[in-house]
Design a protein around this motif. Structure first.
Motif, PDB file in Angstrom:
ATOM      1  N   GLU A 515      49.230  18.484  44.136  1.00 27.80           N
ATOM      2  CA  GLU A 515      49.228  19.903  43.784  1.00 27.80           C
ATOM      3  C   GLU A 515      47.939  20.559  44.263  1.00 27.80           C
ATOM      4  N   ARG A 516      46.820  19.869  44.010  1.00 32.02           N
ATOM      5  CA  ARG A 516      45.510  20.435  44.358  1.00 32.02           C
ATOM      6  C   ARG A 516      45.399  20.601  45.872  1.00 32.02           C
ATOM      7  N   ARG A 519      47.596  23.344  47.098  1.00 39.87           N
ATOM      8  CA  ARG A 519      47.056  24.657  46.715  1.00 39.87           C
ATOM      9  C   ARG A 519      45.915  25.060  47.639  1.00 39.87           C
ATOM     10  N   ARG A 524      52.409  26.434  47.285  1.00 35.87           N
ATOM     11  CA  ARG A 524      52.714  26.244  45.852  1.00 35.87           C
ATOM     12  C   ARG A 524      53.519  24.982  45.653  1.00 35.87           C
TER      13      ARG A 524
END
Lengths: 569, 569
Positions: A515-516, A519, A524
């Motif tokens: 996710e990081r 991002r 997303r």
């Protein structure tokens, strides 16, 4: 837990006849087998007899099978010999003490596993690996017994060395030994193959004929003992016999032990326990199912643990549930473990009063019963089936069998466990994943490779068909990164979790990293169809908090959200 | 495979500035680290320097990471010491030879794994276990270095013995050593915590301040060497120093070896390889993702294998990708492995001409750099997170860390692997299963415990949410038998296979047994939603043939078939 087992509290008189007949027939099988497996384990004959008394009673009190016949078995005897041979001279007092200690350790481990409810440990072994292990052990046992058939001395650390040593020793063959042993092998083999059929022709029922054929080893024992005894073959022709077997029931007490011996024996004890447990449960299970009864693996651990402890306190060696005797016990009509208790009582009579009768029993005949019994364990069927169905499993089987033959039982079983786990990790580390798109006009989403579906530009939607844990989390990450790399226009990555039942800490970390890193590149990361219990646990983590607003109930809602944002953008 | 790597063939002039700056900065970090980790491994200082030359170049040619900094690292150095200490006296010629051999074995194993594409082996270790291992190793390393800070001799096979021995030796502390070492620890700790912030206040950019703070160890090395050298503290106050480091590049050649040493070192070499590989890949991965680059685990195996071979032929010890230097390399702007090659060239200059400068470098200062570096590896975050999220994972972490501290690195990592696999088998052996019924008026079938659904009397319908293999097949069988046992009216058992991606040989056998035993009781065994590839393989088996007419495309069709038969019946 009530100290009196269910079967005893609710015992019905109608069960007694079946239990008594089965107990008697099993005893007649058990006498030659207990002597033979003691020989195989390198132990004096009486140790085999002692292992056939109390352990049966202990199992009857704690085990869950109604028909499992516990006692000395071939593979555990081989493993006992293999564990003890580096530590003491076969047959010596110290060797016997170590065998008893091995049984004690095995009993303590099995009880501990049972109390800790570790029955799932049996799942460390796949069926092909067990089959390969049994086949390899059977070959190892049969080859190891050939010397007794010929009456020669051989040396060898594995099957191949033993065979070569045997070839050199051939000229020393004792004719009388070979005659007795060879005739026994031929008769036993004939009995196994044809005796039941012949007896059926004489008018016996199929079941009775089957039972009668199982008594062939006892017949060979009686006839050969009589022959040796009458003609004094042991003295005149140097036929090795069982010799003096002490008469009287064994004294009870804990075996002598010291830390050094415990350190040397804990691994063999663990392996004997594990293999014995797996074999016992699978026999017990297959018999129980035929009568709609249930086997509880954790109770089997307790039953087998108690049996080994009982063996240890009464001077016996490691025991477990035997295949052949259990099947006969079942077929002869055993209804409850009372059959075993009756069999133990009959064995006690033998031990107390009749051990003198075994004096002239030739070792070659015991070797013959072992050889014929274990060749029945060689399992070509599983190899053929696995080869046909799944080459990886077939190779595990072959590697384990060859490992046992070339490296010995312990190295063989460890190799097998390693192969089982290697296969498990390898398979788990290749979870099935599919890029999905919408089946036009529906809220269904399917694999883009197999169905005509519509995808959303800028959205990479992946369904993973397995729980996420350390063995596969990084594979998922790699796959998603590769998809993003191949699709530079991607602005949203959706993971459909419909098949994810668990996410472990490693996988949680990987999802967080994913996710990081997405991002940081302006992409997303979305989740959909996260199951309730999984979501409950995620919610309270850093990752879960960062994902707020990015978790959708359905794939449809996630697609709709992406479509809306792309229109706005 | 093209012998010239992609990055070199396509090298752009614009990358050179970043690579040169990063190469220089990493060299300034590498000099004290390579000396310190040689000390930690019990090796002469030059062995650390040699391990910082060719391995970097070898990795640059074969590895897949653009920014991984290969060379001596703390954990591998500790594992080297732990492997060699039982075999030879630290610092002896034989000890050095064994260290080189260890590097050779590790290189051969990594290359072999890479060629066999066994990158998935890294999945044998879960993240909590790795975290516990690193934390335990960091404590072990830091405690082991305390003696150098005090200038005393201690003995101890584990953390606790070492601490107790240290407490006894406290009165022998050499004040000058403690002053140098203590001041270094304080300054390095201060530098790590606050120096960057302070430098930012003086006007430096955040990035430049971060870089400058990383050079603190070099500053400590220079200042302390000057202090010792000027005042002759090594002679006057007995301050142990690095001493003579041979000047000149290492001779190339294969290390001396014999089978006995190979047998003693193969397991440590395997563990060092595995741990080094897992750590390198995870560092390389996290850096690559920030730039949308890709790491190929099997190529990492080749790169690290080549690096260890190169270390072995040039007199070095086991190397792997280091965390701290890689991060600095990345942050300093390294674009390609040329940064590493530049760093290796600068190190070669040092080794060729300037080793005399290290003579008066105090060992206490190297110990200080090690202690401050490894305390940064102690990972409370993962423990806190795992404790919060999944107690089983937290316990694995703690057990591994304590195992390393109490039993040593090898036993610790083996314990960790066993715990990882135990958890995997345990989780796999508990597949999620649900009894399903029809959502009224639809063709959807859901869990009866969670939804208002309609079931069919006489039908037990079970959905299993995992592939079927040896670790879970018998659990499925138990569950189905229990359901049938609890529902004596059952005449049909349906297994919904929508989540079954694979059925291994063991599971195939279990399904066959299940079908047979159900049939013997007059119960039909049905399958639905079997995936295409699974069905293809089943079709050609005995079980598949027996199931003809009992396999339905959808759960709906299976329910309809049962309903129809029950109406007829």
């Amino acid at each position: 837990m009530n100290p009196i087992p269910d079967w005893l509290r609710n015992y019905r008189a109608s069960w007694l006849a079946g239990d008594a007949v089965a107990g008697l027939i099993v005893t007649v099988m058990l006498i030659p087998q207990s002597l033979a497996y003691a020989l195989l384990a390198g132990l004096p004959a009486e140790v085999g007899l002692y292992a056939s008394l109390l352990p049966i009673v202990a199992y009857a009190l704690l085990g869950s099978s109604m028909t499992l016949a516990v006692g000395p078995v071939a593979v555990a005897s081989l493993m006992t010999a293999s564990a003890l041979q580096p530590l003491a001279a076969a047959g010596s007092v110290q060797y016997v003490q170590l065998a008893v200690l091995l049984s004690l350790l095995s009993g303590v481990m099995l009880l501990a596993f049972g109390l800790l409810r570790l029955g799932f440990l049996a799942h460390f072994l796949s069926h092909p690996v067990i089959s390969g292990f049994i086949t390899g052990s059977a070959v190892l046992i049969a080859v190891g017994q050939l010397k007794h058939l010929l009456g020669v001395q051989v040396q060898g650390e594995n099957v191949f060395q033993t065979l070569s040593s045997l070839a050199h020793a051939l000229p020393q063959t004792k004719p009388a030994v070979l005659a007795l042993g060879g005739a026994s092998v031929l008769f036993l083999w004939f009995a196994r193959k044809y005796l039941a059929k012949l007896l059926v022709r004489t008018g016996l029922s199929a079941k009775a004929a089957d039972m009668a054929a199982k008594l062939a080893p006892m017949l060979v024992v009686i006839v050969s003992t009589a022959v040796v005894s009458l003609w004094g073959l042991d003295r005149s022709h140097g036929v090795p016999v069982v010799g003096n077997v002490p008469q009287g029931l064994p004294a009870l007490g804990l075996p002598a032990w010291d830390w050094g011996s415990v350190q040397a024996l804990w691994l063999p004890a663990l392996l004997i326990s594990l293999v014995g447990f797996v074999e016992s449960v699978s026999v017990a299970q297959s018999l129980a199912l035929k009568r709609q009864q249930r086997i509880e693996p954790n109770r089997e651990l307790l039953g087998l643990g108690a049996a080994n402890l009982a063996s240890a306190v009464s001077g016996g060696f490691p025991v477990t549930g035997g295949f052949a005797r259990s099947v006969v016990n079942f077929a002869a009509g055993a209804n409850t473990p009372l059959a075993g208790v009756i069999s133990a009582a009959l064995m006690a009579l033998v031990v107390a009063f009749f051990t003198g009768w075994f004096h002239a029993l030739p070792q070659a005949v015991l070797a013959a019963t072992i050889i014929v019994a274990v060749t029945g364990l060689i399992d070509w069927g599983t190899l053929r089936e696995a080869w046909h169905y799944d080459k990886a499993d077939a190779l595990s089987l072959i590697a384990t069998a060859l490992g046992v033959m070339a490296l010995g039982v312990e190295a063989g079983i460890l190799l097998g466990v390693a192969l089982s786990l290697g296969t498990l990790v390898w398979r788990s580390s290749h979870p099935h994943m599919a890029v999905v798109g919408r089946v036009p006009g529906t809220e269904h989403f399917r694999n883009v490779d197999r169905h005509q579906v519509v995808t959303e530009p800028g959205l990479v939607a992946v369904r993973v068909d397995e729980s996420l844990y350390f063995a596969n989390a990084s594979v998922l990450q790699d796959r998603i990164e590769a998809l993003v790399h191949a699709n530079p226009a991607a602005r949203h990555v959706l993971l459909v979790c419909s098949a994810v039942n668990q996410i472990d800490t490693t996988a949680l970390g990987v999802l967080g990293d994913l996710e990081r890193s997405l991002r940081e590149r302006g992409i997303r990361f979305l989740l959909a169809e996260v199951k309730g219990p999984v979501m409950d646990r995620l919610q309270d983590t850093d990752f879960g908090r960062r994902m707020q607003g990015q978790v959708f109930l359905s794939t449809h809602e996630a697609f709709a959200d992406v479509a809306q944002r792309q229109q706005v953008g």
